[in-house]
Scaffold this active site. Structure first.
Site, mmCIF file in Angstrom:
data_model
loop_
_atom_site.group_PDB
_atom_site.id
_atom_site.type_symbol
_atom_site.label_atom_id
_atom_site.label_comp_id
_atom_site.label_asym_id
_atom_site.label_seq_id
_atom_site.Cartn_x
_atom_site.Cartn_y
_atom_site.Cartn_z
ATOM 1 N N CYS A 201 0.875 -1.184 0.000
ATOM 2 C CA CYS A 201 0.000 0.000 0.000
ATOM 3 C C CYS A 201 0.906 1.226 0.000
ATOM 4 O O CYS A 201 2.085 1.131 -0.349
ATOM 5 C CB CYS A 201 -0.982 -0.016 1.169
ATOM 6 N N CYS A 276 -1.142 1.735 -3.758
ATOM 7 C CA CYS A 276 0.217 2.293 -3.793
ATOM 8 C C CYS A 276 0.383 3.231 -4.991
ATOM 9 O O CYS A 276 1.477 3.730 -5.264
ATOM 10 C CB CYS A 276 1.281 1.199 -3.800
ATOM 11 N N CYS A 280 3.101 1.309 -7.627
ATOM 12 C CA CYS A 280 2.854 -0.115 -7.364
ATOM 13 C C CYS A 280 3.953 -0.963 -8.009
ATOM 14 O O CYS A 280 4.367 -0.696 -9.131
ATOM 15 C CB CYS A 280 1.484 -0.535 -7.883
#
Ligand SMILES: Cc1cc2nc3c(=O)[nH]c(=O)nc-3n(C[C@H](O)[C@H](O)[C@H](O)COP(=O)(O)O)c2cc1C
Length: 323
Positions: A201, A276, A280
């Protein structure tokens, strides 16, 4: 998989050091990451029996136990105690660490909290002594047994050697390296080849921490879990700790880390992302899942509870898929 070893002898290159170093090298060959704490060279203040841990679950003493050793004990999947026998037990330096782990005893038995890694965590003991007496390791075995219970680790076994006195005696032992190889394989063999899951995250303070803890708690030693954030916060979120505590899960001493740190340590087979953003992670070959979960940071505790429950549900689903 982190293996944490406590080197309890004040001798830098003595028998205990030889045993532990070789044991850790054998574990590294099997794929573990290892970390040795030389207890005689740390700032460790013995327990002062303030009893704050039994009432509030934390220790007010500021030293290396608080800043370094508590978080490492929580992070490690395997904890190894290594010590020479001093008067039929471990050295005072190592015993000081053990006594400060009354904190974990209190969190487990007074506050009724469980380390999420409990089903995976293992303990192992290494020791040497100069004499040949039958009862030489009995006191130590008992202390180790209760220490491993307090930190929620299963006491898997020990390697102990009698008639070892001068600093080089252990290295001359004819079977020690073969013993180490066998014991290391038995200790972490069942933890090798697990599916690795990374929960990602933004801050690694709430969502990915909860997901990681639920995955460890529910799947036990079937999967290897890590969690990380694209912009890791300095600390985990205290409301997140509170709502996990309501579930009996102890998040204390958990640290945040970046996605790069997590991936460098161990390449995941599955990455579960949850907010995120652009950052990510991408790992070639890894299976990706995206859980669209709102960020509970700076929201009400009720909001945090709802996100917790949603994460628990999804982690259960993920574990079912893996079976
Ligand atoms: C303070 C002290 C107490 C000891 N007590 C015992 C003991 O009770 N029984 C024993 O067999 N050896 C005892 N020993 C010997 C050590 O266990 C032995 O020399 C060991 O090999 C030291 O390991 P190291 O090189 O890792 O420090 C003691 C040594 C010291 C310095």
């Amino acid at each position: 998989m982190l293996v944490l070893g406590f080197q309890g002898s004040p001798r830098k290159k003595g028998n205990t050091s030889f045993l532990l170093t070789n044991f850790m090298q054998a574990l590294e060959k099997l794929g573990a990451q290892t970390r040795i704490i030389e207890v005689a060279r740390k700032n460790i203040i013995p327990c002062k029996e303030y009893v704050v841990c039994e009432k509030k679950g934390y220790c007010p003493i500021d030293d290396d136990v608080k800043t370094e050793i508590y978080p490492l004990i929580r992070q490690a999947e395997v904890v190894v105690l290594a010590t020479p026998i001093f008067f039929f037990n471990m050295t005072a330096q190592l015993k000081a660490v053990i006594d400060r782990c009354q904190l974990f005893w209190a969190r487990k038995y007074k506050l009724k909290l469980t380390d999420p890694a409990k089903k995976t965590k293992r303990g192992f003991l290494l020791s040497v002594g100069a004499s040949k007496g039958k009862s030489l390791f009995e006191g130590l075995q008992l202390t180790a047994q209760y220490f491993f219970d307090a930190i929620d680790a299963r006491f898997e076994g020990s390697l102990t050697y009698r008639d070892i006195e001068s600093p080089k005696d252990m290295a001359k032992h004819p079977n020690v390296l073969a013993d180490i190889e066998k014991a290391a394989a038995a200790l972490i063999g069942p933890l090798q080849g697990r599916k690795k899951i990374l929960f990602a995250c933004r801050e690694n303070a709430c969502r990915s921490q909860m997901a990681g803890a639920f995955a460890q708690h529910l799947a036990g030693d079937k999967i290897e879990v890590s969690c990380a954030g694209s912009e890791p916060a300095k600390e985990i979120n205290p409301d997140m700790v509170k709502v996990m505590q309501e579930k009996g899960i102890d998040m204390a001493f958990r640290r945040t880390q970046s996605l790069n740190e997590a991936i460098a340590e161990s390449e995941p087979d599955i990455i579960v992302t949850m907010g995120c953003g652009e950052e990510c992670p991408f790992v070639p070959g890894a299976e990706m899942q995206d859980w669209d979960l709102p960020d509970p940071a700076s929201k009400s505790i009720e909001f945090m509870r709802n996100v917790r429950d949603e994460i628990e549900k999804r982690v259960k689903g993920l574990i079912r898929e893996l079976k």
